[in-house]
Write a protein that holds these residues in place. Structure first.
Motif, short mmCIF file in Angstrom:
data_model
loop_
_atom_site.label_atom_id
_atom_site.label_comp_id
_atom_site.label_asym_id
_atom_site.label_seq_id
_atom_site.Cartn_x
_atom_site.Cartn_y
_atom_site.Cartn_z
N ILE A 265 28.52 -17.32 20.86
CA ILE A 265 28.90 -17.52 19.46
C ILE A 265 30.32 -17.04 19.24
O ILE A 265 30.82 -16.13 19.90
N ALA A 315 20.51 -8.25 18.94
CA ALA A 315 20.69 -9.27 17.92
C ALA A 315 21.77 -8.80 16.95
O ALA A 315 22.35 -7.73 17.12
N PHE A 327 28.61 -21.90 16.97
CA PHE A 327 27.92 -21.87 18.27
C PHE A 327 28.79 -22.55 19.31
O PHE A 327 29.24 -23.69 19.13
N CYS A 331 21.79 -23.55 21.23
CA CYS A 331 21.07 -22.28 21.19
C CYS A 331 19.96 -22.31 20.15
O CYS A 331 20.13 -22.86 19.06
N ASP A 332 18.81 -21.69 20.50
CA ASP A 332 17.75 -21.44 19.52
C ASP A 332 17.99 -20.08 18.88
O ASP A 332 18.37 -19.12 19.56
N PHE A 333 17.75 -19.98 17.58
CA PHE A 333 17.95 -18.71 16.89
C PHE A 333 16.95 -18.59 15.75
O PHE A 333 16.29 -19.56 15.36
N HIS A 356 17.09 -24.72 16.02
CA HIS A 356 17.94 -25.11 17.15
C HIS A 356 19.32 -25.49 16.62
O HIS A 356 19.45 -26.28 15.68
N PHE A 378 19.17 -14.57 18.94
CA PHE A 378 19.48 -15.77 19.70
C PHE A 378 18.65 -15.74 20.98
O PHE A 378 18.55 -14.69 21.63
N ARG A 379 18.09 -16.87 21.36
CA ARG A 379 17.26 -16.87 22.56
C ARG A 379 18.09 -16.45 23.77
O ARG A 379 19.15 -17.01 24.04
N VAL A 415 25.75 -15.16 24.91
CA VAL A 415 24.31 -15.20 24.69
C VAL A 415 23.64 -15.47 26.03
O VAL A 415 24.15 -16.26 26.85
#
Length: 564
Positions: A265, A315, A327, A331-333, A356, A378-379, A415
């Motif tokens: 990010i 996080a 982003f 990324c999944d968040f 997503h 964030f995953r 991330v």
């Protein structure tokens, strides 16, 4: 868990409830080397018994002047068994011979330059005491000082044994910055500052040693029960040793882990206060290092579980307002906690669910409309180097996170690699307080509960307090009717998370994530873990009222928060 007092010798030791996850063993009410020897004996016996009996859930022991506080995991530890073990060890410690002179203690020689700019207040001490500067230096460096406890700052030693002839009042106007390594006198005490800090003690010298170094194991050069001997050195020796310390630090920094990531990010705008946080540092309070970590740990865990991270993944913690984030990788968040009306590429998105984002997408939001703190997980977690086994930021100490500070515009964070989401039960989202209600906060007894008469306890629970704008990650302050309880100073002891200190003004302060590890105000109560998350979401002007619950009720609330 009710207070217990050993009946055969009521003056020698007692056990008191300190918080939902701690109790204290108190050995008298006087500061002495004899008491310290007993504390050291108890700590050794209890540690040995825990290992021998395979007692589960003990987190750490934090010694103080007259007590030892035992921290434990409330849903893991068998509290009844721990207390029984503590009772046996306390009785053995006070009945066995504890001659302070017979207890071997490590002595740390600390080089100190008592010259020039390194000792700006040495003339003040000479003027007050009537001693020559040479006499002051000789007296100050002529004896070994016992370290009774560490706290206030990481590695700050509470020392005993200073010659009474050196007693000097503190400065009438405290300094905003005391250099790290400063050796000082405050009243009848002497000590040294491991970090740059505000303070009002008279500076009589400085050591070139790095007393505290987060990149070193252990981070502090000494521990409670050991001794310090100050050794005078010249200004030339100071420079030489300081250069050696700088070289060693550069080598250790070069060995810190570097992360390779394809993206993460980019911070377009940071918001009011955005920091990297995880669940905090565990087991270091005896060295004066606070836990730090997320103020609202429930919301952090929820965010991490939504994206399949471990509970302690790093996080972002947002306070009052949202940052603007771009982003740099898909990324999944997930966003939890305070409602910040988040948008992804201009489109409103939901909180408490996984979202997503595409590479180049921009996450924005506004000011919190309910609650105070939000969490963005964030995953894969945020990758910053762990400091003392945690990635959490302590702003007071400049420790952890991204260079120990708040995020700024143009910061970039890596991330971790995406992983298959883990199916873990989701904790209930924290109830977000609003300005129209009085939030009821549940508390258990504090370590000095018996210090307060019943009418003061009733006044405490009967008063509606208002959260002050002076609150921060160290403590949540309140305005309201002062408790008429007079002086609340005590012999300094451990401060658990959520401890409700009553200041000399008669008002409560709830000690939070970045609190000091010990302090000298009486603690009437301690906020239970579940409600600490709620209190962390109380914005200034929120009305709060405290109510006492039992340890069993506190544990039941924690169990329900995470598993029902």
């Amino acid at each position: 868990m009710n207070d217990s007092l050993h009946q055969s010798d009521k003056k020698r030791w007692r056990i008191v409830e300190a918080s939902q996850d701690a109790f204290s063993v108190i050995f008298g009410e006087t500061i002495s080397e004899q008491t310290n020897a007993t504390i050291r004996r108890f700590s050794s016996l209890f540690t040995e018994e825990c290992a021998r009996s395979h007692l589960q859930g003990v987190v750490e022991l934090v010694p103080a002047y007259c007590s030892v506080t035992i921290y434990f995991a409330p849903l893991t530890a068998d509290i009844h068994t721990l207390r029984q073990s503590a009772e046996r060890c306390a009785e053995n410690a006070v009945t066995s011979e504890c001659d302070p002179d017979a207890v071997e203690s490590v002595v740390h020689e600390i080089p100190v330059c008592y010259q020039g700019d390194y000792a700006p207040d040495l003339k003040n001490v000479a003027s007050h005491t009537g001693l020559l500067i040479e006499e002051i230096i000789a007296l100050h460096s002529s004896r070994d000082y016992l370290i009774y406890m560490l706290g206030f700052l990481p590695g700050f030693a509470y020392l005993g044994g200073m010659d009474e002839r050196l007693t000097t009042p503190r400065l009438s106007t405290p300094r905003t910055k005391i250099p790290a390594g400063s050796v000082a006198i405050g009243g009848a005490q002497t000590g040294l500052y491991p970090l740059e800090s505000p303070g009002g003690w008279q500076i009589i010298g400085r050591t070139p040693l790095k007393i505290y170094d987060a990149n070193r194991t252990p981070p502090v050069l000494y521990k409670a029960g050991e001794k310090i001997r100050f050794v005078p050195i010249s200004a030339e020796d100071f420079v030489r040793i300081a250069d050696e310390q700088t070289s060693e630090k550069a080598d250790s920094v070069s060995e810190r882990p570097r992360f390779v990531a394809t993206g993460g990010i980019h911070v377009n705008a940071p918001g009011i206060c955005t920091t990297v946080q995880d669940l905090g540092r565990s087991g270091l309070q005896a060295s004066g290092v606070s836990e730090s970590g997320a103020m609202d740990k429930v919301s952090l865990v929820l965010a991490n579980r939504l994206v399949g991270n471990p509970d302690d993944a790093a996080a972002l913690e947002l306070t009052l307002s949202a940052p603007e984030i771009r982003f740099t990788t898909p990324c999944d968040f997930a966003i939890t906690g305070a409602d910040i009306q988040p948008c992804l590429d201009g489109n409103r998105i939901a909180q408490n669910t996984m979202i997503h984002a595409l590479e180049g997408s921009v996450l924005t939001g506004g000011f919190a409309s309910a609650g105070l703190r939000s969490y963005v997980a964030f995953r894969g977690g945020i990758l910053v180097p762990p400091v003392l086994e945690s990635r959490s930021t302590n702003l007071q100490c400049g420790l952890g996170g991204l260079d120990g500070r708040k995020l700024r515009a143009c910061d970039e964070l890596a991330v971790g690699n995406a992983c298959a989401p883990k199916q873990l039960p989701l904790p209930q989202p924290v109830r977000l307080p609003n300005s129209s209600e009085t939030v009821v906060i549940r508390v258990t007894k504090g370590a000095q509960y018996d210090f307060f008469p019943p009418q003061i306890v009733a006044q405490f629970t009967g008063t509606v307090y208002t959260v002050s704008a002076e609150s921060n990650r160290m403590g949540i302050r309140f305005s309201g009717s002062s408790l008429d309880c007079g002086k609340t100073d005590i012999i300094s002891d451990a401060i658990p998370l959520g401890a409700v200190q009553i200041t000399s003004a008669g008002l409560p302060v709830v000690m939070a994530a970045d609190r000091q590890t010990c302090g000298g105000y009486a603690k009437i109560a301690c906020v239970i873990r579940t409600d600490m998350a709620v209190l962390s979401q109380c914005a200034p002007q929120t009305k709060v009222q405290f109510t006492f619950v039992t340890q069993e009720e506190a544990d039941k609330a924690l169990q329900e928060q995470y598993y029902e």
